[in-house]
Write an enzyme that holds these catalytic residues in place. Structure first.
Site, short mmCIF file in Angstrom:
data_model
loop_
_atom_site.label_atom_id
_atom_site.label_comp_id
_atom_site.label_asym_id
_atom_site.label_seq_id
_atom_site.Cartn_x
_atom_site.Cartn_y
_atom_site.Cartn_z
N CYS A 1 -1.90 9.34 2.47
CA CYS A 1 -1.53 8.75 1.17
C CYS A 1 -2.58 8.98 0.10
O CYS A 1 -2.26 8.98 -1.10
CB CYS A 1 -1.24 7.26 1.33
N GLU B 1 0.87 -1.18 0.00
CA GLU B 1 0.00 0.00 0.00
C GLU B 1 0.90 1.23 0.00
O GLU B 1 1.55 1.54 1.00
CB GLU B 1 -0.92 0.00 1.23
#
Length: 457
Positions: free
Chosen positions: A245, A211
């Site tokens: 993110c 991720e």
């Protein structure tokens, strides 16, 4: 933690998994206790997040603790059905038989978590790993030490070391862990480190979920509701001081609405964070001096449209808007901070072309009231996930898979997708003995060939 202690943890977990793989009751009991302990330790978790990132209690609960509790609640409700054998269709060529897939844990999982959402990004994947029946080792970030210590306390309070444990440390400890033969690795962090993780995993043929992130565009066309658009962009971009993110990395708007949109965003920054965000006790700080200086170097004073102030002692930066183009330094890499560069386009086709020239981002946001434009962007651009007329809220739906594509990530999790990530599905054909069709056996003849072609087509 030294290598000998790490070796002992791994040996205990391998032995535990091989001798008594956690059944559904064991998993649910563990998740119930984890839920209870998180609720009881919420004040300590919030205090740690305040010390590491200056997060308010509200933001800490909304973006970290509450999300984890929601994931546990989901798994407690559904894990029994997720763990059931799943019947599958059996073709006539396999008659008489039944077929099914059998959900099985991978085994010993390594979870490497980052510093920006240090509690949630360590514990949420753990919830999925436990629900799927694995054991786990968590390597929390050394850059959020207070939260890492609370995570360790929580894990030791909840689990035996042979089931789940925490390894504290920095590069040396993480490198040593990656040299070990885990059954699955789950990593959240930068693309640079993600490459290292993938290379290390390949040595053991260990499957991975990565991720990561990237330059997530926020596209706004001339049909958008600019006041509401600005409100939602400010929320998503400056949450956690931009250290998210899936935050909009840059604003990409129609040149006709640039000035009005910037005006509305500046207005929203003041409404949400006050005229002096640096003095706002609830506005997070940059995690450390290294990241703070990196962000300061991205601020070209001549390009600042709004904001631009910072405080070296507090490691705080106010939300800032900067004018940019695709050649600007700030547009070369993911920003990961409270700086919003604004780039303009003349047509949506131009915008799509420019977005597709860059690496595939983790998220994409399109603000438009034109359905054709919405679908054109979604169909033409590759990205992990995103929203129409909002930012970051797709990650708040635990039923949606969360993950990137290519440079922004491999694999996904949350809810059922999280269970699947940490599960290997064994494919089983259970053949009956009362009949054995002879056509597959040698010696072959024309009749057998006829039957084979009849069944296999």
């Amino acid at each position: 933690m030294n290598k000998v202690e790490i070796d002992k943890i791994l040996a205990r977990q391998r032995k535990f998994f091989s001798e008594s793989r956690p059944d559904v009751k064991t998993r649910k009991d563990a998740l119930k206790l984890l839920y209870k302990n998180i609720k009881e330790m919420t004040p300590q978790i919030c205090e740690a997040l305040k010390l590491d990132l200056n997060k308010s209690e509200t933001e800490s609960y909304m973006t970290e603790i509450g999300i984890v509790l929601g994931e546990i609640s989901h798994m407690l409700k559904h894990v029994k059905s997720y763990a059931h054998i799943q019947p599958e269709y059996t073709p006539i060529s396999n008659f008489p038989a039944k077929s099914y897939t059998m959900p099985c844990a991978y085994g010993m999982v390594l979870i490497i978590s980052p510093w920006n959402y240090p509690f949630m990004l360590a514990i949420e994947p753990l919830v999925d790993a436990i629900a799927a029946g694995n054991t786990a080792v968590i390597k929390p970030s050394e850059f959020s030490p207070n939260t890492s210590k609370v995570i360790e306390d929580l894990i030791h309070r909840t689990f035996e070391s042979m089931y789940v444990d925490v390894v504290q440390g920095a590069v040396e400890e993480c490198t040593y862990l990656l040299d070990q033969d885990f059954d699955y690795i789950f990593f959240t962090g930068s693309t640079r480190v993600g490459k290292i993780v993938m290379q290390k995993a390949a040595e053991h043929f260990t499957p991975v979920t990565l991720e990561m992130g990237g330059k997530s565009p926020c596209i706004v066309d001339s049909t958008a509701n600019l006041k509401l658009t600005a409100k939602r962009i400010v929320f998503g971009k400056f949450l956690n001081a931009g250290q998210t993110c899936v935050a909009p990395d840059y604003l990409y708007c129609d040149e006709k609405i640039k000035d009005k949109l910037i005006h509305e965003i500046a207005r929203e920054i003041v409404l949400q964070y006050s005229v002096d965000p640096i003095s706002n006790k609830n506005f997070p700080r940059i995690i450390n001096e290294k990241q703070y200086n990196r962000l300061k170097n991205l601020i070209d004073k001549d390009s600042v449209v709004f904001g631009g102030k910072f405080d070296d002692k507090k490691l705080k930066m106010e939300p800032s808007i900067l004018s940019a183009d695709f050649d600007s330094e700030i547009m070369q890499n993911e920003i990961f901070g409270p700086l919003l560069p604004v780039v303009t386009f003349k047509s949506i086709d131009e915008a799509i072309e420019q977005v597709n020239k860059k690496n595939k981002p983790l998220a994409l946001y399109i603000f438009s009231n034109d359905k054709a434009t919405q679908q054109k962007v979604l169909n033409s651009c590759d990205f992990g996930g995103g929203c129409i007329n909002d930012t970051i809220m797709h990650i708040a739906n635990g039923n949606l898979p969360f993950g990137g594509i290519k440079q922004s990530g491999i694999g996904a999790y949350h809810g059922k997708h999280g269970f699947d990530t940490f599960t290997h599905y064994k494919s089983i054909v259970h053949k009956a003995n009362w009949l054995d069709l002879p056509m597959r056996y040698q010696p072959f003849n024309k009749f057998k060939e006829f039957l084979i072609k009849l069944f296999l087509r």
